[in-house]
Write a protein that holds these residues in place. Sequence first.
Motif, mmCIF file in Angstrom:
data_model
loop_
_atom_site.group_PDB
_atom_site.id
_atom_site.type_symbol
_atom_site.label_atom_id
_atom_site.label_comp_id
_atom_site.label_asym_id
_atom_site.label_seq_id
_atom_site.Cartn_x
_atom_site.Cartn_y
_atom_site.Cartn_z
ATOM 1 N N VAL A 161 -74.499 -16.533 -18.173
ATOM 2 C CA VAL A 161 -72.914 -16.905 -18.097
ATOM 3 C C VAL A 161 -72.452 -15.543 -18.663
ATOM 4 C CG1 VAL A 161 -71.027 -17.929 -18.777
ATOM 5 C CG2 VAL A 161 -73.098 -19.003 -18.139
ATOM 6 N N SER A 163 -70.316 -13.062 -20.869
ATOM 7 C CA SER A 163 -69.673 -13.384 -22.101
ATOM 8 C C SER A 163 -68.213 -12.806 -22.015
ATOM 9 C CB SER A 163 -70.493 -12.370 -23.110
ATOM 10 O OG SER A 163 -70.566 -10.896 -22.666
ATOM 11 N N CYS A 165 -65.725 -13.345 -19.126
ATOM 12 C CA CYS A 165 -65.050 -14.336 -18.767
ATOM 13 C C CYS A 165 -65.401 -15.880 -18.749
ATOM 14 C CB CYS A 165 -64.771 -14.036 -17.106
ATOM 15 S SG CYS A 165 -66.360 -14.128 -16.287
ATOM 16 N N HIS A 166 -66.564 -15.824 -19.607
ATOM 17 C CA HIS A 166 -67.140 -17.157 -19.939
ATOM 18 C C HIS A 166 -67.367 -18.091 -18.500
ATOM 19 C CE1 HIS A 166 -66.283 -16.320 -24.173
ATOM 20 N NE2 HIS A 166 -65.245 -16.142 -23.831
#
Length: 375
Positions: A161, A163, A165-166
């Motif tokens: 995932v 980091s 825009c999550h």
Amino acid sequence: MADKRDYYEVLGIEKGASDQDIKSAYRKLARTYHPDVNKADDAEAKFKEVKEAYDVLSDSQKRAQYDQYGHQDPNQGFGGFGGGDFGGGGFSDIFDMFFGGGGGRTRNPNAPQRGNDLQYTMTLEFKEAVFGKEMDINIPRTESCDTCHGSGAKPGTQPEVCSVCHGSGQEEVVQNTPFGRMVNRRACSNCGGSGKIIKEKCSTCSGSGHVKKQRKVHIRVPAGVDDGAQLRMTGEGDGGLRGGPAGDLYIVIRVKADEFFDREGDDIFCEVPLTFAQAALGDEIEIPTLTEKVKLKIPAGTQTGTYFRLKGKGVPRLRGTGQGDQHVKVVVVTPSKLSDEQKDLLRQFSGLSGEHTHEQDQSFFDKMKRAFRGD
């Protein structure tokens, strides 16, 4: 769109033309400019222009919109027919700029995505279009990578995932303006909008998750298709991403011209020569049709340009039952080389008919020449 010609002008018809007028004009021009028939440098461009005009004017909804707005289509910003977008992101970017993301309209970057539609142009011989054809074609299309199963990551690893825009695929950029503090949402610069980071990419697809492949597709062309027809094959386009459905494949039909037959809808037309004797005395001649040769009775006294109809000898109806008709135009051919005996017989015939030959009327032509000279 100033460089585009008026669609009615392209087809050579009036604005109030009927659907049949539009169809007839298109068929005539399509035959004239078909690249297989017309070898002029601009033939293909004119053929495409005619096809574009027909596609709009033959559709009642598109035609009504064109009649009102012309090439300027209000539903497509400033793009017009076939036209474009409003900048890169369209109006959504404007809403995002002023309202911080549009309240729940954010696209999920990991959602399934439908594959692109594809188009393939198939050229058929005249009779192949009339009677239909089955064949296999190879289509280059995008499919999910078999090595990584579409993830883009090296086998044994998984995408991480992002980091920044999550996983949302978007990042917010805050701007201070004279109107206040504005928040602009755009694709994440770290993951490119995917929401994931692939540290070890698949060696087969280089991290894209899809590859180009040649796929064999079986095509069934129905009997009666005409030039410009489209066949839609659902699910035969590019493969979808992240489990999305495949796009569709559109087969565009191009039909070569025939040396003997012309086609108008479901009817076909041809010309056959007659001698003067056949036309005057009558005869029974053989006529080629799409499937066989048939006998046609020519009545005595038939004039050149007369049409005869062979019922049911035309093209099978694409939608419905039965076939169109074949229309035969007879043309009386004047012999260019006559023997002395034949000339004498014709002079005798002319005399019996009360006609005057050119030789007998020579004095008239002499008088006409003298009149032009002013004698």
